[in-house]
Motif scaffolding. Structure first.
Motif, PDB file in Angstrom:
ATOM      1  N   LYS A   1       3.729   8.900   1.383  1.00  0.00           N
ATOM      2  CA  LYS A   1       2.384   7.880   2.292  1.00  0.00           C
ATOM      3  C   LYS A   1       1.289   7.794   1.211  1.00  0.00           C
ATOM      4  O   LYS A   1       0.607   8.707   0.779  1.00  0.00           O
TER       5      LYS A   1
ATOM      6  N   GLY B   1      -1.418   4.937  -0.841  1.00  0.00           N
ATOM      7  CA  GLY B   1      -2.301   4.379  -1.138  1.00  0.00           C
ATOM      8  C   GLY B   1      -3.830   4.253  -1.299  1.00  0.00           C
ATOM      9  O   GLY B   1      -4.681   5.519  -2.026  1.00  0.00           O
TER      10      GLY B   1
ATOM     11  N   VAL C   1      -4.690   0.643   2.727  1.00  0.00           N
ATOM     12  CA  VAL C   1      -4.097   0.212   1.781  1.00  0.00           C
ATOM     13  C   VAL C   1      -2.652   0.435   1.405  1.00  0.00           C
ATOM     14  O   VAL C   1      -3.502   1.856   0.408  1.00  0.00           O
ATOM     15  N   TYR C   2      -1.303   0.622   1.749  1.00  0.00           N
ATOM     16  CA  TYR C   2      -1.070   2.284   1.705  1.00  0.00           C
ATOM     17  C   TYR C   2       0.859   1.559   1.184  1.00  0.00           C
ATOM     18  O   TYR C   2       1.280   0.536   2.128  1.00  0.00           O
ATOM     19  N   TYR C   3       1.362   2.263   0.780  1.00  0.00           N
ATOM     20  CA  TYR C   3       3.053   2.313   0.857  1.00  0.00           C
ATOM     21  C   TYR C   3       3.308   2.685   1.204  1.00  0.00           C
ATOM     22  O   TYR C   3       3.177   4.591   1.328  1.00  0.00           O
TER      23      TYR C   3
ATOM     24  N   THR D   1       7.371  -0.510   2.845  1.00  0.00           N
ATOM     25  CA  THR D   1       7.042  -1.162   3.307  1.00  0.00           C
ATOM     26  C   THR D   1       5.476  -0.618   2.610  1.00  0.00           C
ATOM     27  O   THR D   1       5.020   0.282   2.446  1.00  0.00           O
ATOM     28  N   VAL D   2       4.963  -2.358   1.919  1.00  0.00           N
ATOM     29  CA  VAL D   2       3.246  -1.691   1.729  1.00  0.00           C
ATOM     30  C   VAL D   2       2.551  -1.916   3.015  1.00  0.00           C
ATOM     31  O   VAL D   2       2.909  -3.640   3.925  1.00  0.00           O
TER      32      VAL D   2
ATOM     33  N   SER E   1       2.698  -5.154   7.774  1.00  0.00           N
ATOM     34  CA  SER E   1       3.600  -4.844   6.435  1.00  0.00           C
ATOM     35  C   SER E   1       3.962  -5.976   5.526  1.00  0.00           C
ATOM     36  O   SER E   1       4.881  -7.082   6.403  1.00  0.00           O
TER      37      SER E   1
ATOM     38  N   PHE F   1       4.766   1.182  -7.582  1.00  0.00           N
ATOM     39  CA  PHE F   1       4.414   0.145  -6.761  1.00  0.00           C
ATOM     40  C   PHE F   1       2.534  -0.778  -7.748  1.00  0.00           C
ATOM     41  O   PHE F   1       2.513   0.295  -8.064  1.00  0.00           O
TER      42      PHE F   1
ATOM     43  N   LEU G   1      -1.209  -2.400  -7.106  1.00  0.00           N
ATOM     44  CA  LEU G   1      -1.850  -3.174  -5.482  1.00  0.00           C
ATOM     45  C   LEU G   1      -2.976  -3.877  -6.406  1.00  0.00           C
ATOM     46  O   LEU G   1      -3.861  -3.101  -7.727  1.00  0.00           O
TER      47      LEU G   1
END
Length: 258
Positions: free
Chosen positions: A192, A194, A207-209, A215-216, A238, A248, A250
Motif C-alpha cells: 500500500k 499513497g 488516497v493510496y494504491y 486499485t486506487v 476505489s 502510478f 496522482l
C-alpha cells in the motif's frame, strides 16, 4: 432549434434481451450526449444501479456509454457501459462544447441518499472542477480543465524521494488547505502506497494504491465529519488502474469549500 419532430426513443425498457435494455427498474437522470474525438458518448445518471465489485457503489451512479446514434430512428446502440467517476460525490454530469472544440464536463458535487452536512448553513452541493474529455484507445479520459493552471503559484518540487517500509514522510514547505499536488510513485514491493491529506492529530484522508487489488482507494473514514448514506460502504471508494512501468500518478486538488 425552435421546431422539433419526434423520431423515436433513444433507449427503452420494453425488451430485456435488447442491448439497450435498461439495467434496472429506475430512472436514468440527466442524460447528456456529445461526440468526443469522433465517438458518440451518452452520459446519464441511473438510480439504484446494482453494484458490480467496485463499480456503481453509490445509490445513484454516473455512467457513460460508448456507441452510435442513429439520427433516422433516434436509437442509440452502445458497446460499453462504464462508471464515469469512482468517487463519493459526483452526479448529474453535463457537457458543453467550447469554441475551440473541447468538450467540457461538469457535475454536481453531492449525492442523493446522503446526509447534507451543509444544510444547517442553508446550502447543499456545489459544482465539480470542470474536466476536459478525450477518447482514445477505447477509453474516455478526463483531465482538469487547462484554465485552472493559470492559478498556479509557489511551486515546490521533490525528486527521487525514497520511502521505506511502514514509514511515513512529511515533505517540508508543502502545507495549507488550497493546494494542487502531482505525484508519480513507483510501487516496488510496497503493498500500500499513497498520501495522507489534511492530516491532523485525529483526522486524515487517505488516497493510496493497493497492490493486491490493483486499485486506487480513497478512505474518508477519519476525515472528520462522518457523512452517512444509504450505501453499505460509507468509508471508501476505489477504482481499478494499471501500473505503467511500475508507477502510478496522482493529481490532487485540495480546497476547503468542497
Amino acid at each position: 432549434l425552435l421546431n422539433w419532430e419526434f423520431v423515436g426513443e433513444v433507449m427503452n425498457s420494453d425488451s430485456p434481451n435488447n442491448v439497450n435494455f435498461y439495467q434496472l427498474d429506475g430512472v436514468y437522470e440527466c442524460p447528456s450526449f456529445a461526440y468526443v474525438d469522433g465517438k458518440g458518448i451518452l452520459i446519464s445518471s441511473p438510480q439504484n444501479l446494482p453494484t458490480d465489485k467496485s463499480n456503481f457503489e453509490n445509490i445513484s451512479s454516473n455512467i457513460y456509454m460508448v456507441g452510435d446514434f442513429d439520427f433516422n430512428s433516434g436509437k442509440f446502440t452502445y458497446d460499453k457501459f462504464m462508471d464515469l467517476d469512482g468517487g463519493f460525490d459526483f452526479y448529474a454530469a453535463q457537457t458543453t462544447k467550447m469554441p475551440d472544440g473541447r468538450v467540457i464536463l461538469i457535475a454536481w458535487m453531492q449525492m442523493w441518499g446522503r446526509e447534507f452536512v451543509t444544510s444547517k448553513d442553508n446550502w447543499v452541493g456545489a459544482f465539480t472542477l470542470p474536466r476536459e474529455l478525450s477518447y482514445k484507445n477505447g477509453h474516455l479520459y478526463q483531465k482538469p480543465v487547462r484554465e485552472i493552471y493559470n492559478y498556479r503559484t509557489g511551486k515546490v518540487s521533490y525528486n527521487n524521494i525514497v520511502i521505506k517500509e511502514n514509514e511515513s514522510l512529511k515533505l517540508d514547505n508543502i502545507s495549507g488547505n488550497t493546494i494542487e499536488v502531482e505525484l508519480t510513485i513507483k510501487v516496488n514491493d510496497s503493498l500500500k502506497t499513497g498520501v495522507k491529506l489534511f492530516k491532523g492529530t485525529t483526522n486524515e484522508t487517505l488516497v493510496y494504491y493497493d497492490k493486491e487489488s490493483s486499485t486506487v482507494i480513497i478512505d474518508r473514514s477519519k476525515s472528520g465529519i462522518v457523512i452517512k448514506g444509504e450505501e453499505e460502504n460509507i468509508a471508501t471508494r476505489s477504482t481499478d488502474i494499471n501500473l505503467i512501468d511500475g508507477c502510478f500518478k496522482l493529481h490532487i486538488f485540495l480546497d476547503i469549500s468542497s
